[in-house]
Scaffold this active site. Structure first.
Site, PDB file in Angstrom:
ATOM      1  CG  ASN A   1       3.669   0.323  -0.455  1.00  0.00           C
ATOM      2  OD1 ASN A   1       4.314  -0.674  -0.779  1.00  0.00           O
ATOM      3  ND2 ASN A   1       4.104   1.178   0.455  1.00  0.00           N
ATOM      4  CG  HIS A   2       7.326   2.471  -2.452  1.00  0.00           C
ATOM      5  ND1 HIS A   2       7.943   3.670  -2.184  1.00  0.00           N
ATOM      6  CD2 HIS A   2       7.190   1.854  -1.254  1.00  0.00           C
ATOM      7  CE1 HIS A   2       8.180   3.768  -0.890  1.00  0.00           C
ATOM      8  NE2 HIS A   2       7.727   2.680  -0.300  1.00  0.00           N
TER       9      HIS A   2
ATOM     10  CG  ASP B   1       7.065  -1.557  -2.881  1.00  0.00           C
ATOM     11  OD1 ASP B   1       6.059  -1.078  -3.438  1.00  0.00           O
ATOM     12  OD2 ASP B   1       7.249  -1.490  -1.654  1.00  0.00           O
TER      13      ASP B   1
ATOM     14  NE  ARG C   1       3.726  -1.967   5.876  1.00  0.00           N
ATOM     15  CZ  ARG C   1       4.954  -2.113   5.375  1.00  0.00           C
ATOM     16  NH1 ARG C   1       5.623  -1.067   4.950  1.00  0.00           N
ATOM     17  NH2 ARG C   1       5.501  -3.305   5.299  1.00  0.00           N
TER      18      ARG C   1
ATOM     19  CG  HIS D   1      12.213  -0.772  -2.502  1.00  0.00           C
ATOM     20  ND1 HIS D   1      11.385   0.304  -2.734  1.00  0.00           N
ATOM     21  CD2 HIS D   1      11.579  -1.537  -1.582  1.00  0.00           C
ATOM     22  CE1 HIS D   1      10.307   0.196  -1.996  1.00  0.00           C
ATOM     23  NE2 HIS D   1      10.385  -0.923  -1.287  1.00  0.00           N
TER      24      HIS D   1
ATOM     25  CG  ASP E   1       9.171  -4.963  -1.579  1.00  0.00           C
ATOM     26  OD1 ASP E   1       8.452  -5.974  -1.692  1.00  0.00           O
ATOM     27  OD2 ASP E   1       8.857  -3.976  -0.888  1.00  0.00           O
TER      28      ASP E   1
ATOM     29  CG  ASP F   1       9.740   5.369  -4.596  1.00  0.00           C
ATOM     30  OD1 ASP F   1      10.201   6.292  -5.291  1.00  0.00           O
ATOM     31  OD2 ASP F   1       8.536   5.283  -4.295  1.00  0.00           O
ATOM     32  NE  ARG F   2      12.040   3.248   1.790  1.00  0.00           N
ATOM     33  CZ  ARG F   2      12.166   4.107   2.793  1.00  0.00           C
ATOM     34  NH1 ARG F   2      13.340   4.616   3.070  1.00  0.00           N
ATOM     35  NH2 ARG F   2      11.136   4.448   3.518  1.00  0.00           N
TER      36      ARG F   2
ATOM     37  CG  HIS G   1       4.136  -4.213   2.097  1.00  0.00           C
ATOM     38  ND1 HIS G   1       4.427  -2.953   1.605  1.00  0.00           N
ATOM     39  CD2 HIS G   1       3.147  -4.028   3.023  1.00  0.00           C
ATOM     40  CE1 HIS G   1       3.648  -2.058   2.205  1.00  0.00           C
ATOM     41  NE2 HIS G   1       2.872  -2.676   3.069  1.00  0.00           N
TER      42      HIS G   1
ATOM     43  CG  HIS H   1       3.442  -4.906  -2.609  1.00  0.00           C
ATOM     44  ND1 HIS H   1       4.778  -5.186  -2.832  1.00  0.00           N
ATOM     45  CD2 HIS H   1       3.428  -3.895  -1.706  1.00  0.00           C
ATOM     46  CE1 HIS H   1       5.521  -4.365  -2.111  1.00  0.00           C
ATOM     47  NE2 HIS H   1       4.730  -3.572  -1.420  1.00  0.00           N
TER      48      HIS H   1
END
Length: 486
Positions: free
Chosen positions: A291-292, A259, A388, A232, A230, A262-263, A415, A340
């Site tokens: 997943n993002h 990923d 999660r 991110h 990731d 995001d964030r 992840h 991922h």
């Protein structure tokens, strides 16, 4: 009799002491340690709702929203008038995009604390989010009936103003010179012209759409291949990876394992860089869906807001479309399976099953595609519920069986934040790699990448620390109500 009472009292006092240690760990951003300590306090005194609610908050910090909901639910069962329990559960529901469930919890908070201005404000935000969601559901077109936004865009019709001084693509071909200039412009916080952004994203879409769900990667003897986890939206850490390990090229290929966005608040720069390299040289850059890379996550965790701010509404739709074209997993030299999230809720899944997944959609809530993007390993054998709240947890026996049945040597996945940027689990058969150091500017973790050299394909893991970035906070473009909770 007296000694029993004294015993009970000493348990309660000891639990309180441990709770204070847990609070200190929490304040130091040591959330795993805090969870462990709150757990010890709960073992000594499981009737104290505060311990459960505090542990729920620590789980939220580690994005373990399923566990947070369980703990917060326990807190409100123990004390139905404990507003913080509902509050913590509502916040976890929000983080999962479950607005309607969140709304019920915030209504409960407001009922218990009618004069709390903070509760009022958060309830209002939540009501707004639910109204917006209902409106979007009402006007949503079935995916099968939806026209492709990519087909409606002709970037060649977009003029570039004479005063534009940024990177330019001459004609149809994305060159190394263009990529370098664009990356340098991004480093200096300059924007790329919309014409070229469209060109890159549309070209990347064509390439990704032509790939299978499971991509076979061949690394010839004497050559190497780098896997990153990731990122991110941490663009300046991405640049650092390229400085440490060389720019991507045919001789120095990379796989980014989901990923990308995001964030972190430089997600647009990250995704345009990765896509531009893919366009420049398809075998220099492999990309896997995380997943993002999905509408529901991008709506909450900042990418959608950032795209609106830096590009336009049209790009929001376009990225959502392109993310649905990303492959779900990669296979290196027939031996290393890279994905991922992780493995499956059922035994007997063959690589051939993954090759036939219809991936051109938003990730479903269950099934093979969901599990590839969302699952996590657990130390104990067998399978368990996901911390999660989506996917599952799978043990070392599940990994071993999957590898044996498919004649594989290793699972590499991402992840999850890891202190050193990686963790080797499941008797050495599974490696987690995470490439966003000091995640969200607060976790203090290192990032890592893995180099595999053929023919041995032994993992050579390199950890690295975060580098400074311009003063834009993580989640700067995130959904308003989510910022209220962070």
């Amino acid at each position: 009799m007296t000694s029993m009472v004294e015993n009970a009292t000493s348990y309660i006092e000891r639990a309180e002491e441990i709770k204070l240690l847990a609070n200190d760990a929490f304040k130091a951003n040591k959330f795993s340690q805090a969870i462990e300590l709150y757990g010890q306090a709960i073992e000594l005194n499981g009737l104290n709702a505060v311990y459960w609610a505090n542990r729920a908050f620590a789980h939220t910090k580690l994005e373990e929203y399923g566990s947070a909901i369980q703990d917060a639910t326990k807190a409100v069962e123990l004390d139905p008038k404990y507003s913080k329990g509902y509050y913590r559960r509502g916040a976890a529901y929000l983080a999962m995009g479950k607005f309607k469930e969140a709304l019920k919890d915030f209504q409960q908070v407001k009922k218990i604390c009618p004069n709390d201005p903070d509760a009022t404000k958060k309830l209002k935000e939540c009501e707004k989010a639910v109204q917006k969601l209902r409106f979007e559901e009402a006007i949503a077109v079935q995916e099968s009936e939806r026209c492709s936004v990519a087909d409606s865009i002709d970037f060649r019709c977009i003029d570039v103003e004479p005063q534009y001084t940024g990177a330019r693509i001459e004609g149809e071909v994305v060159t190394l010179d263009f990529v370098k200039k664009m990356m340098e412009d991004f480093r200096n916080q300059k924007c790329l012209h919309k014409r070229y952004a469209y060109q890159i994203v549309l070209q990347a879409r064509e390439m990704l759409r032509a790939l299978p769900p499971l991509v076979d990667v061949t690394v010839p003897n004497g050559h190497h291949f780098t896997v990153c986890g990731d990122v991110h939206g941490q663009y300046f850490d991405l640049l650092n990876i390229f400085e440490l390990n060389g720019l991507p090229s045919e001789e120095n290929p990379y796989l980014f394992n989901g990923d990308f966005v995001d964030r972190g608040s430089f997600s647009v720069e990250v995704i345009l860089t990765l896509f531009a390299v893919k366009c420049m040289c398809p075998t220099a850059m492999y990309l896997s869906r995380g997943n993002h890379e999905s509408k529901s996550m991008n709506k909450i965790y900042g990418f959608e807001g950032e795209v609106r701010s830096k590009l336009s509404e049209m790009f929001v739709e376009l990225f959502a479309e392109v993310f649905c074209c990303l492959p779900l997993a990669h296979l290196i030299n027939g031996k290393i399976f890279v994905v991922h999230g992780g493995l499956f809720s059922v035994d007997g899944v063959k690589l051939s099953d993954i090759r036939t997944i219809d991936r051109f959609c938003e990730p479903p809530e269950e099934g093979l595609m969901c599990e590839l993007l969302w699952s996590d390993p657990q130390p104990q054998p067998g399978r368990g519920p996901s911390k999660r709240g989506v996917g599952l947890s799978f043990g070392p026996d599940v990994t071993k069986k999957f590898l044996e049945e498919n004649n594989l040597d290793l699972v590499v996945r991402s992840h999850e934040v890891k202190d050193e940027g990686y963790e080797i689990e499941h008797d050495g058969k599974l490696i987690t790699v995470f490439s966003a150091p000091n995640y969200c500017d607060q976790m203090g973790n290192k990032g890592a990448f893995i180099r595999f050299a053929a023919p041995e394909l032994k993992p050579d893991i390199v950890s690295f620390s975060a580098v400074p970035h311009p003063d834009v906070k993580p989640m700067a473009y995130a959904n308003n109500f989510l910022r209220l909770f962070s």
